[in-house]
Design an enzyme around this catalytic site. Structure first.
Site, PDB file in Angstrom:
ATOM      1  N   PRO A  69       0.815  -1.213   0.000  1.00  0.00           N
ATOM      2  CA  PRO A  69       0.000   0.000   0.000  1.00  0.00           C
ATOM      3  C   PRO A  69       0.853   1.271   0.000  1.00  0.00           C
ATOM      4  O   PRO A  69       1.866   1.346   0.710  1.00  0.00           O
ATOM      5  CB  PRO A  69      -0.791  -0.096   1.305  1.00  0.00           C
ATOM      6  CG  PRO A  69      -0.715  -1.521   1.710  1.00  0.00           C
ATOM      7  CD  PRO A  69       0.585  -2.033   1.180  1.00  0.00           C
ATOM      8  N   HIS A  70       0.438   2.206  -0.800  1.00  0.00           N
ATOM      9  CA  HIS A  70       1.054   3.537  -0.824  1.00  0.00           C
ATOM     10  C   HIS A  70       0.039   4.506  -1.409  1.00  0.00           C
ATOM     11  O   HIS A  70      -0.907   4.090  -2.068  1.00  0.00           O
ATOM     12  CB  HIS A  70       2.360   3.532  -1.613  1.00  0.00           C
ATOM     13  CG  HIS A  70       2.240   3.014  -3.008  1.00  0.00           C
ATOM     14  ND1 HIS A  70       2.055   1.672  -3.286  1.00  0.00           N
ATOM     15  CD2 HIS A  70       2.260   3.634  -4.196  1.00  0.00           C
ATOM     16  CE1 HIS A  70       1.976   1.507  -4.596  1.00  0.00           C
ATOM     17  NE2 HIS A  70       2.087   2.674  -5.166  1.00  0.00           N
ATOM     18  N   ALA A  71       0.222   5.762  -1.143  1.00  0.00           N
ATOM     19  CA  ALA A  71      -0.743   6.774  -1.565  1.00  0.00           C
ATOM     20  C   ALA A  71      -0.439   7.264  -2.980  1.00  0.00           C
ATOM     21  O   ALA A  71       0.569   6.908  -3.583  1.00  0.00           O
ATOM     22  CB  ALA A  71      -0.729   7.938  -0.587  1.00  0.00           C
TER      23      ALA A  71
END
Length: 144
Positions: A60-62
């Site tokens: 997960p990353h933005a």
């Protein structure tokens, strides 16, 4: 690959990917790593593109524009022994290891290092079976 002990969480449980990202996001806000809008960006990124990279690992990353909401850069590892589904209604993709990346600059080399490490299923199994943050850290360091 080095991840500080305080950024490794073992034996986590989440009902689904959205709850996992919300709880992890809340933890990052509480730790003063990011501000609240970063969490929304983390969720949008997952909904738009998915963050499952295979071999029981999610990354997960933005979104790129979320850099403005990062207070402190870093990589976090959340071990979810029972797994959490990062797939779709028709195709489940169970992740037992979540590497959460909070970087202002696109550090492709670190992302590649994570992907390469996790391409070996034995490495992922070792991380999934680890019982302490210290053991996880040692597994990550032994690969260097």
């Amino acid at each position: 690959m080095y991840i500080p002990i305080e950024r490794i969480k073992v034996n986590q449980q989440f009902a689904n990917a959205e709850i996992a990202l919300k709880k992890i996001g809340a933890y990052l806000v509480q730790q003063h790593i990011v501000t609240e809008p970063y969490v929304d960006s983390l969720l949008r990124r997952h909904q738009q593109y998915g963050v499952y990279i295979g071999n029981f690992v999610a990354l997960p990353h933005a979104e790129e524009q979320a850099q403005q909401w990062i207070i402190e850069e870093g990589v976090f590892l959340f071990q979810v022994p029972d797994g959490v589904d990062f797939g779709t209604e028709t195709q489940s993709k169970i992740a037992t290891i979540l590497f959460v990346v909070v970087l202002k600059e696109k550090q492709l080399s670190f992302l590649q290092e994570i992907a390469f490490f996790c391409s070996d299923l034995e490495n992922v199994r070792l991380l999934s079976d680890a019982v302490s943050p210290q053991q996880v850290q040692q597994i990550l360091l032994n690969d260097e």
